[in-house]
Design a protein around this motif. Structure first.
Motif: not given
Length: 90
Positions: A8-12, A39-40, A45-46
């Motif tokens: 999973a890629l988590i944004e916010g 992440l930079p 990232e999970v």
């Protein structure tokens, strides 16, 4: 039931709000192994591995995160099964 993995890629607003540590707690409660890392570019990232029902629960939790987080997007892909002994943060 066979273990599977999802990435999973988590944004916010997900860095500096105890997102990884909270994810680790939730994953351990559900018997999920894997990892969470910053992440930079500001995302988290999970990689989570476990039984499908447990992964569904953690995936749903990722959309909310801890109280200080403000999740705007979660993208999830299936990954080949991997073996981990615990859920760690990095």
């Amino acid at each position: 039931m066979t273990d599977q993995c999802r990435r999973a890629l988590i944004e916010g607003k997900v860095q500096g709000v105890w997102y990884r540590g909270s994810t680790q707690q939730e994953a351990r409660k559900l018997g999920i192994t894997g990892w969470a890392k910053n992440l930079p570019d500001g995302r988290v990232e999970v990689l989570m591995c476990g039984e499908e029902q447990a992964l569904d629960k953690l995936e749903a939790w990722l959309h909310e995160g801890p109280p200080m987080a403000r999740v705007t997007d979660v993208s999830v892909t299936r990954e080949p099964g991997q073996m981990f002994s615990d859920f760690i943060t990095g």
